[in-house]
Design an enzyme around this catalytic site. Sequence first.
Site, PDB file in Angstrom:
ATOM      1  N   VAL A 184      39.837  25.531  38.784  1.00 45.45           N
ATOM      2  CA  VAL A 184      40.238  26.935  38.754  1.00 45.45           C
ATOM      3  C   VAL A 184      39.229  27.744  37.953  1.00 45.45           C
ATOM      4  O   VAL A 184      38.851  27.362  36.848  1.00 45.45           O
ATOM      5  CB  VAL A 184      41.634  27.083  38.108  1.00 45.45           C
ATOM      6  CG1 VAL A 184      42.056  28.538  38.037  1.00 45.45           C
ATOM      7  CG2 VAL A 184      42.666  26.260  38.879  1.00 45.45           C
ATOM      8  N   CYS A 185      38.801  28.863  38.517  1.00 44.83           N
ATOM      9  CA  CYS A 185      37.907  29.783  37.830  1.00 44.83           C
ATOM     10  C   CYS A 185      38.745  30.943  37.302  1.00 44.83           C
ATOM     11  O   CYS A 185      39.074  31.872  38.033  1.00 44.83           O
ATOM     12  CB  CYS A 185      36.821  30.289  38.775  1.00 44.83           C
ATOM     13  SG  CYS A 185      35.631  31.345  37.961  1.00 44.83           S
ATOM     14  N   LEU A 186      39.113  30.845  36.037  1.00 45.76           N
ATOM     15  CA  LEU A 186      39.887  31.889  35.369  1.00 45.76           C
ATOM     16  C   LEU A 186      39.231  32.079  34.009  1.00 45.76           C
ATOM     17  O   LEU A 186      39.120  31.124  33.231  1.00 45.76           O
ATOM     18  CB  LEU A 186      41.351  31.443  35.232  1.00 45.76           C
ATOM     19  CG  LEU A 186      42.333  32.414  34.626  1.00 45.76           C
ATOM     20  CD1 LEU A 186      42.451  33.690  35.473  1.00 45.76           C
ATOM     21  CD2 LEU A 186      43.707  31.765  34.500  1.00 45.76           C
TER      22      LEU A 186
ATOM     23  N   ASP B 200      33.645  36.409  40.801  1.00 43.13           N
ATOM     24  CA  ASP B 200      33.434  35.222  39.955  1.00 43.13           C
ATOM     25  C   ASP B 200      33.977  33.993  40.682  1.00 43.13           C
ATOM     26  O   ASP B 200      34.962  33.405  40.276  1.00 43.13           O
ATOM     27  CB  ASP B 200      34.149  35.436  38.612  1.00 43.13           C
ATOM     28  CG  ASP B 200      33.804  34.364  37.599  1.00 43.13           C
ATOM     29  OD1 ASP B 200      32.773  33.683  37.772  1.00 43.13           O
ATOM     30  OD2 ASP B 200      34.569  34.196  36.632  1.00 43.13           O
TER      31      ASP B 200
ATOM     32  N   ASN C 159      38.626  31.649  43.973  1.00 40.64           N
ATOM     33  CA  ASN C 159      38.586  31.233  42.576  1.00 40.64           C
ATOM     34  C   ASN C 159      39.102  29.821  42.338  1.00 40.64           C
ATOM     35  O   ASN C 159      39.280  29.410  41.192  1.00 40.64           O
ATOM     36  CB  ASN C 159      39.366  32.225  41.713  1.00 40.64           C
ATOM     37  CG  ASN C 159      38.948  33.650  41.983  1.00 40.64           C
ATOM     38  OD1 ASN C 159      39.708  34.413  42.557  1.00 40.64           O
ATOM     39  ND2 ASN C 159      37.722  33.997  41.621  1.00 40.64           N
TER      40      ASN C 159
END
Length: 183
Positions: A111-113, A144, A104
């Site tokens: 950052v993939c949040l 994701d 992520n």
Amino acid sequence: MINLIKVREKQREAAENAGSKSTIKEQTASELRVHRDISELTLPPICKIEFPNGKDDLMNFEVAIKPDEGYYHDGEFPFTFEIPILYPHDAPKVKCKIKVYHPNIDYDGNVCLNILREDWKPVLNINAVIYGLVHLFTEPNHEDPLNPEAADELRDNPRSFESNVRSAMWGESVHGLTYDRIL
């Protein structure tokens, strides 16, 4: 929580008592909200916050996370936070300062949040973002990804993923990319 109105009144009183003609900087709504968010922070023991530009610049700060469990235990992961002028209507900009092998987080530190993107709502705060980052290190999400190779490896071969995380944390090369040593 610090009562912001009382703080402002005390500043004005102090300026008047000192006979000072200096003006007190008016804070924007986003600065007031960030001040409140930071004063209400309840950081877990594995996190620390620093203000590299001093406590007067609450719109830019750093948070370090040192997980005590999971694939990333014992590593220290620093993040920069840039608070936009339209906060809390716009999410903070968060970036990892080091290169980390994570599904992520990409090689550039993005950052993939979900709460930093489509699920951001003004009722969320900095505390929620920090806990979201902590969660990424205790339970990385292969569904994701920003690093699809790491995500596939986590999903298909967790042992190999764990080995590559450890190698990357020691500063070794994984899949042709060299990572920052953090152990």
